[in-house]
Design a protein around this motif. Structure first.
Motif, PDB file in Angstrom:
ATOM      1  N   ASP A 196      -5.572   5.068   9.774  1.00  0.00           N
ATOM      2  CA  ASP A 196      -4.806   3.895   9.396  1.00  0.00           C
ATOM      3  C   ASP A 196      -5.604   2.606   9.562  1.00  0.00           C
ATOM      4  O   ASP A 196      -5.456   1.670   8.774  1.00  0.00           O
TER       5      ASP A 196
ATOM      6  N   TYR B 176       0.546   4.059   0.969  1.00  0.00           N
ATOM      7  CA  TYR B 176       0.483   4.866   2.185  1.00  0.00           C
ATOM      8  C   TYR B 176       0.972   4.107   3.415  1.00  0.00           C
ATOM      9  O   TYR B 176       0.906   4.621   4.530  1.00  0.00           O
TER      10      TYR B 176
ATOM     11  N   ARG C 280       0.122   0.947   4.876  1.00  0.00           N
ATOM     12  CA  ARG C 280      -0.643   0.147   5.840  1.00  0.00           C
ATOM     13  C   ARG C 280      -0.406  -1.350   5.712  1.00  0.00           C
ATOM     14  O   ARG C 280      -0.770  -2.104   6.616  1.00  0.00           O
TER      15      ARG C 280
ATOM     16  N   LYS D 138      -8.101   2.541   6.665  1.00  0.00           N
ATOM     17  CA  LYS D 138      -7.454   2.269   5.384  1.00  0.00           C
ATOM     18  C   LYS D 138      -6.939   0.839   5.296  1.00  0.00           C
ATOM     19  O   LYS D 138      -6.934   0.244   4.207  1.00  0.00           O
TER      20      LYS D 138
ATOM     21  N   ASP E  18       0.863  -1.180   0.000  1.00  0.00           N
ATOM     22  CA  ASP E  18       0.000   0.000   0.000  1.00  0.00           C
ATOM     23  C   ASP E  18       0.896   1.225   0.000  1.00  0.00           C
ATOM     24  O   ASP E  18       1.765   1.367   0.859  1.00  0.00           O
TER      25      ASP E  18
ATOM     26  N   GLU F 258      -9.837  -1.123   4.171  1.00  0.00           N
ATOM     27  CA  GLU F 258     -10.158  -0.852   2.771  1.00  0.00           C
ATOM     28  C   GLU F 258      -9.162  -1.492   1.808  1.00  0.00           C
ATOM     29  O   GLU F 258      -9.561  -2.055   0.779  1.00  0.00           O
TER      30      GLU F 258
END
Length: 522
Positions: free
Chosen positions: A95, A56, A58, A98, A54, A101
């Motif tokens: 976090d 970002y 995560r 996400k 990911d 998700e």
């Protein structure tokens, strides 16, 4: 450079491109005009793998070995209040939302691929391999969800409309039944690792090793299905009997290989492949060696501000002569004096000042080095883990350790002490004559030493039913012994309560799906 890169690059953008200058676009990718051939299926499979990374942070690019797996082995530099890193968060935390998700997006991609697996005219053997990899990855994503959130909605069809009915939570027991079913089917379909010279693909021994992990989880909290120890032993033995894997004789070389983008398919069964510096349109890099690296201000050596710091407990877990301690935990940091960068070694009493040291950026070969990202792979499954799972499961099944259980744990320990793995050694080997409980504790401690900072400690403590008690005792321990400047190292442990065995169901899910209930105390 990474062999699965082409899959990830091509797969990450599936069903997302469109030429908006045309009234009737011909390059808009939909299931109806995709899945025409084997290449399409390979790209679709790349899209499923892609969610392991990911951008970002995560997943395995960062969170699943750092801020999402807080336990008694490390704390965060300079963070003392109001942060997930000190266990101070709620169901609305970004976090956590996400993570949910990203994992479900991987599941949705797997569902879409599986729905179209028979569409193209292609080689049936390769079709079955792709199906097996997708089945496994979907099951693994559900394993991550169940491990972190408990029972979750079990979605086995791709999303086709935003108005589709929502699903309730499936029980933990039924979730694991599904995970095992799909992984066992995948075992019959995926390739042997001998088909590749790299370890970023799902292969037969990967499935077997992860099944051993799943069964050990089922045998512990919360299911306590102790009959699953037999299954865990069976699957660990399958990996061992395959003859495909062995211990790298040099512990530190495992992680140097990662930093240098070299594959070791004997020791590392499965790695999540990273690539580049997260620049441009290629978002496949991670933070291995930065998030969990040696403190260093020098960009040429490899920058890291050393955010992950070991607890005194993990430092003291290593015995005299265990070479793993000063590799897993850095014995030095880099400092700049008069414009010159050099190593500054810690004193024996400077325990809380140290940082994680498994992945050292000084060994990276790719240049220029980025301040924010690295191409270093992360190992999800190593052979030493398989040996320790065998030792644990055998002890539980047989009521006491037998010769095979001793040999499995001793091989790991001998390597840790720098000794030949197949030669008995008085300094390294576990004492003979241990009863079941003493050997159980020895295996638990050995997993802490061998797999330190690899994202497994929290998982292990939870399945053993001792996560909360360990965190509570750590809070007392760190408050008493840490230097005054590092008393805050106890804060995450102080904030850990029984509710933290699971993450909260994200508020974004609860807002739209009224069939889902929240976890206790959140």
């Amino acid at each position: 450079m990474k062999r699965i890169l082409i899959l990830l690059l091509l797969g990450s953008g599936i069903f997302s491109s469109c030429n908006f200058l045309e009234t009737n676009p011909e390059d808009f990718v939909t299931p109806e005009n995709y899945y025409k051939n084997e290449a399409d299926m390979e790209r679709a499979l790349g899209g499923v793998y892609n969610r392991l990374i990911d951008q970002y942070g995560r997943m395995y690019s960062r969170g699943l070995y750092s801020f999402l797996v807080i336990s008694d082995e490390f704390y965060y530099k300079g963070i003392s209040i109001n942060d997930l890193r000190v266990m101070d968060f709620d169901a609305g935390h970004l976090d956590i939302n996400k993570l949910w998700e990203v994992i479900y997006s991987g599941i949705d991609r797997a569902n879409l691929l599986l729905e179209n697996i028979n569409t193209p005219d292609m080689d049936d053997d390769r079709r079955n391999e792709i199906r097996g990899e997708a089945l496994f990855l979907r099951a693994y994503y559900y394993f991550l969800l169940t491990d972190n959130f408990g029972g979750v909605p079990l979605k086995l069809a791709s999303t086709k409309s935003p108005t589709e009915p929502y699903l309730p939570r499936t029980s933990v027991k039924d979730m694991y039944a599904f995970i095992v079913k799909d992984m066992r089917e995948a075992e019959t379909l995926v390739s042997d690792i001998s088909a590749y010279n790299y370890n970023e693909r799902i292969t037969k021994t990967v499935v077997q090793a992860v099944l051993a992990r799943v069964f050990l989880t089922m045998a512990g909290e919360p299911l306590k299905d102790v009959a699953r120890y037999n299954d865990a032993l069976t699957y660990a033995d399958k990996v061992i009997a395959s003859g495909r894997h062995s211990l790298n004789p040099d512990y530190k070389q495992i992680f140097i290989n990662h930093s240098q983008d070299k594959y070791d398919i004997q020791e590392c069964l499965w790695e999540v492949g990273m690539y580049g510096n997260q620049l441009g349109s290629v978002m496949l890099a991670g933070r291995v060696g930065l998030e969990n690296g040696v403190e260093c201000p020098d960009d040429e050596i490899g920058y890291s501000n050393g955010p992950l710091k070991p607890t005194g407990r993990i430092f003291k877990l290593y015995g005299e002569g265990d070479l793993r301690r000063d590799w897993a935990i850095a014995p030095y940091k880099y400092v700049v004096t008069a414009g010159v960068t050099s190593k500054s070694f810690y004193t024996p009493t400077q325990i809380y000042e140290r940082t994680v040291g498994k992945w050292r950026r000084e060994y990276e070969l790719a240049t220029p080095k980025s301040r924010g990202y690295s191409s270093t792979n992360f190992p999800v499954m190593r052979y030493s883990d398989v040996l320790l799972m065998k030792a644990e499961a055998s002890n539980e099944v047989k009521g006491a350790p037998d010769a095979d259980a001793y040999e499995a744990i001793n091989m790991v320990r001998r390597r840790g002490y720098g000794k030949p793995v197949n030669v008995p050694d008085a300094d390294a080997d576990v004492p003979a004559g241990l009863d079941q409980e003493a050997f159980r504790q020895m295996v638990r401690d050995e997993r802490g030493r061998e797999l330190a900072f690899e994202g497994m400690r929290k998982h292990d403590l939870i399945r053993w039913g001792i996560y909360i008690s360990n965190m509570q005792s750590l809070a007392v321990e760190a408050a008493a012994e840490a230097p005054s400047a590092y008393k805050y190292s106890a804060n995450a442990a102080k904030n850990t309560t029984p509710r933290n065995v699971l993450f909260p169901i994200p508020s974004t899910e609860l807002t739209v799906n009224h069939l889902v209930t929240q976890n206790p105390n959140w």
